[in-house]
Design an enzyme around this catalytic site. Sequence first.
Site, PDB file in Angstrom:
ATOM      1  N   GLU A  64       0.863  -1.183   0.000  1.00 45.12           N
ATOM      2  CA  GLU A  64       0.000   0.000   0.000  1.00 45.12           C
ATOM      3  C   GLU A  64       0.897   1.229   0.000  1.00 45.12           C
ATOM      4  O   GLU A  64       1.924   1.256   0.686  1.00 45.12           O
ATOM      5  CB  GLU A  64      -0.899   0.006   1.236  1.00 45.12           C
ATOM      6  CG  GLU A  64      -1.733   1.270   1.401  1.00 45.12           C
ATOM      7  CD  GLU A  64      -2.580   1.251   2.681  1.00 45.12           C
ATOM      8  OE1 GLU A  64      -3.041   0.154   3.063  1.00 45.12           O
ATOM      9  OE2 GLU A  64      -2.756   2.317   3.302  1.00 45.12           O
ATOM     10  N   GLU A  85      -2.550  11.481   3.890  1.00 44.52           N
ATOM     11  CA  GLU A  85      -3.555  11.174   4.912  1.00 44.52           C
ATOM     12  C   GLU A  85      -3.583  12.324   5.915  1.00 44.52           C
ATOM     13  O   GLU A  85      -2.563  12.943   6.209  1.00 44.52           O
ATOM     14  CB  GLU A  85      -3.253   9.859   5.631  1.00 44.52           C
ATOM     15  CG  GLU A  85      -3.518   8.620   4.797  1.00 44.52           C
ATOM     16  CD  GLU A  85      -3.346   7.347   5.606  1.00 44.52           C
ATOM     17  OE1 GLU A  85      -4.368   6.754   6.017  1.00 44.52           O
ATOM     18  OE2 GLU A  85      -2.182   6.956   5.822  1.00 44.52           O
TER      19      GLU A  85
END
Length: 278
Positions: free
Chosen positions: A154, A159
């Site tokens: 990933e 974020e």
Amino acid sequence: MNLWLVPVVLLLSCSEKPYVNNIIIPEPIAPKEYEFSKTPSWADEFDYEGLPDPSRWGYDTGGSGWGNNELQHYTEARPANVHVADGVLTITARKEAYEGSGYTSTRLISKGKGDFLYGRFEVKAKVPTGRGTWPAVWMLPTDWAYGGWPASGEIDILEHVGYDQDVVHISVHTESYNHAIGTQKTAFRKIQNASTEFHTFRVDWTPTYIRGFVDDVQLFDFQNEGKGYKAWPFDKRFHWLLNLAVGGNWGGQQGIDDDAFPAYFQVDYVRVYELLNP
């Protein structure tokens, strides 16, 4: 006895000198310099009106939270949760009852429409405010060649969690390096006006490293250690994800401020620049 010792000493002295002079100290191996295309090979500038371009974007739908205990239900092609106008993509998280969930939102994916192996990946975005919001721009494997998460990897390009305003994160997850076992590779930076101004977030993904940048300042560096897929599964195709989660294991750590909704995650563009010399 002293006479025969003399030539031996001389011999040793003579033999040491050429040995010392011929020691070769290797030069450090210079990292390969990679080049990327000057113009995007794949992009969405959001210079149209309505729903996201279906030739570039699909949807992940449902209320499962994918193991993160998120509280929203991701809807498909619902203007109340996603629309494009004035050159900007807006993902809206709303507090409303929907299919058994208390919130709705959108999770866009480029799988099958934009799948990539290496390149420069850049997004210009503005994050929402409020406890419980968890926007992300990230990448997942298209084919899951090495198995389920985190074995196939990933890449998190951006974020942000609302209870930690203006702090942005770039990370990768692999079988060897992930938050579930406390070995996640991540970096964060506090920036100004993350929710009132657009900022650029970028990852350069090559065969030997993944580097992350915020407003063109390098923040993150993850090297291919040559230890196989458990440490480096990043030799297979990945695709984009753009979403705004509500709550969850990370986003909901300090609760949810329902006065923050509707919450808006805005994206000015998404661009991919091709790696020219892999």
